[in-house]
Design a protein around this motif. Structure first.
Motif, PDB file in Angstrom:
ATOM      1  N   ILE A 165     -36.344  61.787 -33.668  1.00 45.36           N
ATOM      2  CA  ILE A 165     -36.838  62.672 -32.614  1.00 45.36           C
ATOM      3  C   ILE A 165     -35.702  63.141 -31.712  1.00 45.36           C
ATOM      4  CG2 ILE A 165     -38.252  62.764 -30.514  1.00 45.36           C
ATOM      5  CD1 ILE A 165     -40.248  60.916 -31.907  1.00 45.36           C
ATOM      6  N   THR A 166     -34.820  62.217 -31.332  1.00 43.92           N
ATOM      7  CA  THR A 166     -33.791  62.522 -30.337  1.00 43.92           C
ATOM      8  C   THR A 166     -32.436  62.887 -30.937  1.00 43.92           C
ATOM      9  OG1 THR A 166     -33.082  60.202 -30.169  1.00 43.92           O
ATOM     10  CG2 THR A 166     -34.903  60.916 -28.743  1.00 43.92           C
ATOM     11  N   GLY A 167     -32.178  62.452 -32.173  1.00 49.58           N
ATOM     12  CA  GLY A 167     -30.863  62.673 -32.771  1.00 49.58           C
ATOM     13  C   GLY A 167     -29.785  61.783 -32.186  1.00 49.58           C
ATOM     14  N   ARG A 168     -30.160  60.743 -31.455  1.00 53.31           N
ATOM     15  CA  ARG A 168     -29.210  59.854 -30.798  1.00 53.31           C
ATOM     16  C   ARG A 168     -28.964  58.598 -31.632  1.00 53.31           C
ATOM     17  NH1 ARG A 168     -28.204  60.537 -25.431  1.00 53.31           N
ATOM     18  NH2 ARG A 168     -27.904  58.287 -25.200  1.00 53.31           N
ATOM     19  N   ALA A 188     -39.842  44.405 -38.140  1.00 55.60           N
ATOM     20  CA  ALA A 188     -40.231  45.519 -39.001  1.00 55.60           C
ATOM     21  C   ALA A 188     -40.761  46.686 -38.177  1.00 55.60           C
ATOM     22  CB  ALA A 188     -41.280  45.062 -40.014  1.00 55.60           C
ATOM     23  N   LEU A 189     -41.655  46.396 -37.224  1.00 54.93           N
ATOM     24  CA  LEU A 189     -42.176  47.455 -36.353  1.00 54.93           C
ATOM     25  C   LEU A 189     -41.074  48.023 -35.471  1.00 54.93           C
ATOM     26  CD1 LEU A 189     -44.462  49.114 -35.125  1.00 54.93           C
ATOM     27  CD2 LEU A 189     -44.970  47.181 -33.611  1.00 54.93           C
ATOM     28  N   ALA A 190     -40.233  47.174 -34.932  1.00 55.66           N
ATOM     29  CA  ALA A 190     -39.146  47.641 -34.070  1.00 55.66           C
ATOM     30  C   ALA A 190     -38.220  48.579 -34.832  1.00 55.66           C
ATOM     31  CB  ALA A 190     -38.353  46.448 -33.525  1.00 55.66           C
ATOM     32  N   LEU A 191     -37.882  48.223 -36.069  1.00 58.05           N
ATOM     33  CA  LEU A 191     -36.985  49.060 -36.868  1.00 58.05           C
ATOM     34  C   LEU A 191     -37.636  50.399 -37.187  1.00 58.05           C
ATOM     35  CD1 LEU A 191     -34.331  49.351 -38.401  1.00 58.05           C
ATOM     36  CD2 LEU A 191     -35.411  48.220 -40.351  1.00 58.05           C
ATOM     37  N   ARG A 192     -38.916  50.372 -37.534  1.00 58.55           N
ATOM     38  CA  ARG A 192     -39.619  51.620 -37.843  1.00 58.55           C
ATOM     39  C   ARG A 192     -39.661  52.542 -36.632  1.00 58.55           C
ATOM     40  NH1 ARG A 192     -44.036  49.536 -39.744  1.00 58.55           N
ATOM     41  NH2 ARG A 192     -45.453  49.864 -37.989  1.00 58.55           N
ATOM     42  N   GLU A 193     -39.945  51.988 -35.465  1.00 58.81           N
ATOM     43  CA  GLU A 193     -40.017  52.805 -34.258  1.00 58.81           C
ATOM     44  C   GLU A 193     -38.637  53.329 -33.847  1.00 58.81           C
ATOM     45  OE1 GLU A 193     -42.805  53.856 -32.710  1.00 58.81           O
ATOM     46  OE2 GLU A 193     -43.741  52.937 -34.462  1.00 58.81           O
ATOM     47  N   LEU A 194     -37.601  52.531 -34.053  1.00 53.97           N
ATOM     48  CA  LEU A 194     -36.249  52.984 -33.716  1.00 53.97           C
ATOM     49  C   LEU A 194     -35.808  54.115 -34.644  1.00 53.97           C
ATOM     50  CD1 LEU A 194     -34.488  49.585 -32.952  1.00 53.97           C
ATOM     51  CD2 LEU A 194     -34.972  51.425 -31.322  1.00 53.97           C
ATOM     52  N   ARG A 195     -36.206  54.052 -35.893  1.00 53.97           N
ATOM     53  CA  ARG A 195     -35.882  55.158 -36.814  1.00 53.97           C
ATOM     54  C   ARG A 195     -36.586  56.436 -36.369  1.00 53.97           C
ATOM     55  NH1 ARG A 195     -36.395  51.903 -42.555  1.00 53.97           N
ATOM     56  NH2 ARG A 195     -34.218  51.212 -42.665  1.00 53.97           N
ATOM     57  N   THR A 196     -37.834  56.301 -35.938  1.00 50.45           N
ATOM     58  CA  THR A 196     -38.555  57.472 -35.437  1.00 50.45           C
ATOM     59  C   THR A 196     -37.885  58.010 -34.181  1.00 50.45           C
ATOM     60  OG1 THR A 196     -40.627  56.576 -36.325  1.00 50.45           O
ATOM     61  CG2 THR A 196     -40.795  58.319 -34.675  1.00 50.45           C
ATOM     62  N   TYR A 197     -37.506  57.118 -33.279  1.00 50.73           N
ATOM     63  CA  TYR A 197     -36.794  57.532 -32.060  1.00 50.73           C
ATOM     64  C   TYR A 197     -35.512  58.273 -32.411  1.00 50.73           C
ATOM     65  CZ  TYR A 197     -33.401  56.878 -28.275  1.00 50.73           C
ATOM     66  OH  TYR A 197     -32.418  57.078 -27.330  1.00 50.73           O
TER      67      TYR A 197
END
Length: 328
Positions: free
Chosen positions: A76-79, A64-73
């Motif tokens: 931020i980056t558009g990648r 859950a935390l990993a998915l949330r942080e990846l969405r934020t990433y």
């Protein structure tokens, strides 16, 4: 380069934690995660910092935390280069249908080849989660599945294909593809000659890696690739109410952490006033962000995730490690 947007003292603080996260992630994932958390508190708007935090959380099974942080990433980056890991986090949360939906949200031709291969492996795993073994095999029948060429992504792809064949009871073919995975590892090791790299010189381009990526390493195969032609499986659109809620909520979430590790407090005590200002700005950012919409419901345990992307994508590295242990 991304850390240049921070003050000098704060950039140095964050860089040290990032370096330690990289050094310790294999031997001590928990320690690496604590370093990533410390970096995220000081540089919450830096893409690579949020990406690192996501990877360490994934290693610990906190999907859950990993998915949330990846969405934020991603915002931020558009990648889209971490799309396979995002989809695999959905699998880890017991939502294979949502993993397939996320994987189909981006045109594969827009992705780099290694990312496209990893995404195919994750989609195949999601099909297996749903009990669709034939469809799982079809997901892996991509142009990169070549018996006579070895690329950096080939061992994981070959091994995944062998695993699905074994699931279907086609043991003879599975053994053939597993042998190809090991042969690909041998060819890549010979091409890169890791044992001879006692010293390295930094240059503007990596010739060996580029050659492997563009042309591949020839594998000696007696016969042409044999890939069964199966009918294309029609995919019905997957409608997931939770996904709609996630999109409606589309706001940045900051890492939910209540306590800082003792090592972080010691380092923070030595920081200049500029670092305190950065911390204050980061805390203000966290106050504006909404609670994570992706947390799994209370009392619901994530589905088993033994065949997740790290198990698949790093399969070749595990084989290399076992082979080197045998050699020693």
């Amino acid at each position: 380069m991304q850390l240049k947007t921070l003050t000098k003292d704060n950039a140095e603080f964050v860089a040290k934690h990032m370096a330690m996260a990289s050094r310790s992630i294999d031997d001590s994932p928990e320690l690496a995660h604590q370093h990533a958390l410390a970096a995220a508190r000081r540089a919450g708007r830096i893409g690579v910092v949020r990406e690192t935090l996501a990877i360490t959380a994934y290693q610990l099974g906190d999907f859950a935390l990993a998915l949330r942080e990846l969405r934020t990433y991603r915002r931020i980056t558009g990648r889209d280069d971490q799309l396979p890991l995002m989809a695999d986090c959905e699998r880890g949360l017991g939502r294979p249908e949502k993993a397939l939906e996320l994987a189909r949200s981006v045109e594969p031709s827009t992705l780099e080849t290694p990312v496209r291969v990893e995404l195919a492996i994750v989609k195949s795993g999601a099909r297996l989660d749903l009990g669709q073994a034939e469809a799982a095999l079809e997901e892996l029948r991509i142009p990169e599945l070549q018996k006579d060429k070895a690329f950096e992504y080939s061992p994981a792809l070959f091994a995944s294909y062998a695993g699905v064949l074994e699931e279907l009871g086609r043991d003879e073919e599975a053994a053939e593809w597993m042998a190809l995975a090991e042969r690909a590892i041998d060819a890549l090791e010979a091409a890169l000659a890791p044992g001879e790299l006692e010293e390295v010189t930094i240059v503007t381009e990596r010739i060996e890696s580029d050659d492997i990526e563009d042309e591949g390493i020839d594998l000696e195969v007696d016969e042409a690739p044999v890939v069964d032609e199966a009918p294309v499986v029609d995919e019905a659109p997957v409608v997931d109410e939770a996904a709609a809620a996630d999109e409606a909520a589309g706001v940045d979430e900051a890492p939910a952490v209540d306590e800082a590790p003792a090592a972080d407090e010691a380092l923070a005590a030595d920081e200049a006033p500029a670092a305190d200002e950065a911390l204050a700005a980061d805390e203000a950012l966290a106050a504006d962000e909404a609670p994570a919409a992706d947390e799994a419901p209370a009392g619901e345990e994530p589905a088993p995730h033994g065949d997740a992307l790290f198990g698949d994508a790093l399969f070749g590295d595990e084989l290399i490690g076992e082979r080197r242990d045998d050699e020693r």
